[in-house]
Design a protein around this motif. Sequence first.
Motif, PDB file in Angstrom:
ATOM      1  N   UNK A  33       0.844  -1.197   0.000  1.00 37.74           N
ATOM      2  CA  UNK A  33       0.000   0.000   0.000  1.00 37.74           C
ATOM      3  C   UNK A  33       0.878   1.247   0.000  1.00 37.74           C
ATOM      4  N   UNK A  34       0.749   2.050  -1.061  1.00 36.02           N
ATOM      5  CA  UNK A  34       1.493   3.310  -1.156  1.00 36.02           C
ATOM      6  C   UNK A  34       0.548   4.437  -0.762  1.00 36.02           C
ATOM      7  N   UNK A  35       0.573   4.795   0.501  1.00 39.94           N
ATOM      8  CA  UNK A  35      -0.420   5.706   1.064  1.00 39.94           C
ATOM      9  C   UNK A  35      -0.394   7.085   0.417  1.00 39.94           C
ATOM     10  N   UNK A  93      -9.515  -7.677   4.381  1.00 34.22           N
ATOM     11  CA  UNK A  93      -8.415  -8.403   3.746  1.00 34.22           C
ATOM     12  C   UNK A  93      -7.496  -9.012   4.798  1.00 34.22           C
ATOM     13  N   UNK A  94      -7.216  -8.245   5.855  1.00 31.49           N
ATOM     14  CA  UNK A  94      -6.363  -8.756   6.936  1.00 31.49           C
ATOM     15  C   UNK A  94      -7.065  -9.868   7.705  1.00 31.49           C
ATOM     16  N   UNK A  95      -8.374  -9.729   7.894  1.00 31.05           N
ATOM     17  CA  UNK A  95      -9.150 -10.770   8.569  1.00 31.05           C
ATOM     18  C   UNK A  95      -9.091 -12.081   7.784  1.00 31.05           C
ATOM     19  N   UNK A  96      -9.024 -11.960   6.468  1.00 32.01           N
ATOM     20  CA  UNK A  96      -8.928 -13.141   5.610  1.00 32.01           C
ATOM     21  C   UNK A  96      -7.528 -13.748   5.615  1.00 32.01           C
ATOM     22  N   UNK A  97      -6.576 -13.049   6.246  1.00 36.53           N
ATOM     23  CA  UNK A  97      -5.229 -13.595   6.364  1.00 36.53           C
ATOM     24  C   UNK A  97      -4.148 -12.846   5.606  1.00 36.53           C
ATOM     25  N   UNK A  98      -4.531 -11.838   4.821  1.00 35.29           N
ATOM     26  CA  UNK A  98      -3.528 -11.091   4.048  1.00 35.29           C
ATOM     27  C   UNK A  98      -2.689 -10.200   4.963  1.00 35.29           C
ATOM     28  N   UNK A  99      -1.463  -9.985   4.575  1.00 35.03           N
ATOM     29  CA  UNK A  99      -0.578  -9.062   5.264  1.00 35.03           C
ATOM     30  C   UNK A  99      -0.450  -7.804   4.404  1.00 35.03           C
ATOM     31  N   UNK A 100      -0.733  -6.636   4.990  1.00 39.93           N
ATOM     32  CA  UNK A 100      -0.646  -5.369   4.258  1.00 39.93           C
ATOM     33  C   UNK A 100       0.556  -4.597   4.772  1.00 39.93           C
ATOM     34  N   UNK A 101       1.449  -4.241   3.859  1.00 38.77           N
ATOM     35  CA  UNK A 101       2.667  -3.539   4.251  1.00 38.77           C
ATOM     36  C   UNK A 101       2.800  -2.247   3.446  1.00 38.77           C
ATOM     37  N   UNK A 102       3.463  -1.227   4.020  1.00 44.97           N
ATOM     38  CA  UNK A 102       3.705   0.006   3.244  1.00 44.97           C
ATOM     39  C   UNK A 102       4.727  -0.245   2.143  1.00 44.97           C
ATOM     40  N   UNK A 103       4.569   0.474   1.053  1.00 45.94           N
ATOM     41  CA  UNK A 103       5.486   0.315  -0.071  1.00 45.94           C
ATOM     42  C   UNK A 103       5.746   1.666  -0.704  1.00 45.94           C
ATOM     43  N   UNK A 104       6.945   1.857  -1.223  1.00 43.19           N
ATOM     44  CA  UNK A 104       7.283   3.080  -1.952  1.00 43.19           C
ATOM     45  C   UNK A 104       7.180   2.829  -3.449  1.00 43.19           C
ATOM     46  N   UNK A 105       6.846   3.865  -4.189  1.00 49.81           N
ATOM     47  CA  UNK A 105       6.794   3.785  -5.657  1.00 49.81           C
ATOM     48  C   UNK A 105       7.601   4.957  -6.220  1.00 49.81           C
ATOM     49  N   UNK A 106       8.916   4.808  -6.298  1.00 51.19           N
ATOM     50  CA  UNK A 106       9.765   5.894  -6.794  1.00 51.19           C
ATOM     51  C   UNK A 106       9.384   6.315  -8.208  1.00 51.19           C
ATOM     52  N   UNK A 107       9.409   7.605  -8.467  1.00 50.02           N
ATOM     53  CA  UNK A 107       9.120   8.205  -9.778  1.00 50.02           C
ATOM     54  C   UNK A 107       7.638   8.201 -10.144  1.00 50.02           C
ATOM     55  N   UNK A 108       6.754   7.953  -9.181  1.00 46.02           N
ATOM     56  CA  UNK A 108       5.346   7.842  -9.532  1.00 46.02           C
ATOM     57  C   UNK A 108       4.786   9.139 -10.107  1.00 46.02           C
ATOM     58  N   UNK A 109       5.161  10.296  -9.542  1.00 49.50           N
ATOM     59  CA  UNK A 109       4.646  11.565 -10.061  1.00 49.50           C
ATOM     60  C   UNK A 109       5.123  11.807 -11.482  1.00 49.50           C
ATOM     61  N   UNK A 110       6.390  11.514 -11.725  1.00 48.98           N
ATOM     62  CA  UNK A 110       6.939  11.679 -13.081  1.00 48.98           C
ATOM     63  C   UNK A 110       6.274  10.702 -14.055  1.00 48.98           C
ATOM     64  N   UNK A 164       8.674  -8.778  -3.389  1.00 49.21           N
ATOM     65  CA  UNK A 164       8.296  -9.619  -2.261  1.00 49.21           C
ATOM     66  C   UNK A 164       6.819  -9.500  -1.881  1.00 49.21           C
ATOM     67  N   UNK A 165       6.013  -8.917  -2.767  1.00 48.03           N
ATOM     68  CA  UNK A 165       4.577  -8.819  -2.495  1.00 48.03           C
ATOM     69  C   UNK A 165       3.799  -9.431  -3.656  1.00 48.03           C
ATOM     70  N   UNK A 166       2.529  -9.703  -3.404  1.00 49.94           N
ATOM     71  CA  UNK A 166       1.684 -10.310  -4.431  1.00 49.94           C
ATOM     72  C   UNK A 166       0.947  -9.280  -5.273  1.00 49.94           C
ATOM     73  N   UNK A 167       0.593  -8.142  -4.663  1.00 50.97           N
ATOM     74  CA  UNK A 167      -0.162  -7.125  -5.394  1.00 50.97           C
ATOM     75  C   UNK A 167      -0.145  -5.815  -4.612  1.00 50.97           C
ATOM     76  N   UNK A 168      -0.472  -4.740  -5.320  1.00 52.27           N
ATOM     77  CA  UNK A 168      -0.706  -3.436  -4.703  1.00 52.27           C
ATOM     78  C   UNK A 168      -2.200  -3.285  -4.457  1.00 52.27           C
ATOM     79  N   UNK A 169      -2.562  -2.564  -3.405  1.00 50.69           N
ATOM     80  CA  UNK A 169      -3.974  -2.306  -3.149  1.00 50.69           C
ATOM     81  C   UNK A 169      -4.205  -0.823  -2.890  1.00 50.69           C
ATOM     82  N   UNK A 170      -5.457  -0.416  -3.057  1.00 50.49           N
ATOM     83  CA  UNK A 170      -5.850   0.961  -2.801  1.00 50.49           C
ATOM     84  C   UNK A 170      -7.278   1.174  -3.266  1.00 50.49           C
TER      85      UNK A 170
END
Length: 474
Positions: A259-261, A283-300, A367-373
Amino acid sequence: MSNLLFSDIETVSAMMKNKELSPVELLKETMDRIKKYEPELNAFITVMEEEAAGEARRAEADIQQGNNKGPLHGIPIAVKDILQTNGVRTTGGSKIFENWFPDEDAVSVQKLRQAGAVIIGKANLHEFAMGATTENPHFGNAKNPWDLKKIPGGSSGGSAVATAAGMAFGALGTDTAGSIRLPAAICGTVGFKPTYDLVSREGSFPFSWSLDHVGPMTRTVNDAAHMLNVLSSTDSSEKLDKSWLNKPMDNLKGITLGFHEKYMYAGIEPEVKRVIEKAFQQLEKLGAKIIPIELPLIDEALDALRKIAQSEVITYHEPLLEKYEAIYGNDLKYRFQFGSDISAKDYINAQRTRKLFIQKTLRQMADIDALIGPTNVQEPFNIGTMVPEQAISNMFTLGKTPLANILGFPALSVASGFTENSLPVGLQIIGKPHEDMKVLQIGSCYERSEGWVEKLKENKNYINPRHDAEKIEK
């Protein structure tokens, strides 16, 4: 029978296979519903009643003889009117092509027909797919089935409306910066943008050939998977893991979601954020782990998407503008001005930025399966309230869909709840290239745990009071 029109494709397909229901009967009920609610919703530019009747009769004969072609056989499906249909007018949502009758189907339409789907009509859209609202000055505005004063999102607005209102079991849409997923989210349905090039774009009016995608719009994630299975190209489909269709995930244990907040929550309305955070908890109740992630250059990268899309679209439309400029809608004319100012150097640098961003994002997702938002970060606004100068930014302000287009990665929008104003919100799941089925599998597990899809058949907001009066009289 009306509740049957909100069933999933697998259920109805099984009924037809077991001869409990015929494609002809199903089409009649579908057409009756279109005739009843289409005047309020304006989901279609062309309804193909006669053509569909012939297809339904052929499907019925095939099934009676034991020649069942799969889950889509006999199922009523709508097609966004930017995709060619043989012998049926294909307008692109524009007056320029209002009398154009192609002599062949788009490849995606061919694949639906080969699977036995019954094509019921050409869905309304934003003119040439170049907008996020489906306010069409030539064929009328499509209406949001949850509030007829609101936009349904776009550009595949008609496809989303038809599916949400039980006038089709699914639809084809196209997606350049979110045109499948945004209307799906705003109308409370499912929209899936496949990995770039997994589904052929041949036979579609191009917006931006390096960003355009064709994909399914349905009421359930499982239905989207069945449509994708049919739509995917022969070479690419071999990369899809389809085993989960027979053995879906019961939980999300072992799944890690990033998750890139900063990006995902930029501009989000409090009510939408509340719904999304509740979805994260599920999603967490179902067992997923949600971690913060960076997305360098996203604005560009997002700036690069604007430059790529607008320069590619002006390249296609320039010859038409010389002859038909006065016929185009005002918001498109403004877009063309923007695109004309982009230099070849700017375009090449934008593509370089895109390539670098994809590389950096893949490293972040190792190391993650997908991005969410969230899919949409705002509630839909009222029809007729957006000026052309602002319309070019609607896709970026209404939602967080453009990210998956600049990446070309598979992206799903699935219903995740409602605001206090009873307007839908979509949860977006973005996977790695060619992990389309994993994205759908995660989304299906979440969807089945919540049951938001049931709300579609309960929605009465688009039902005109006169229909109830007519029913009482009968």
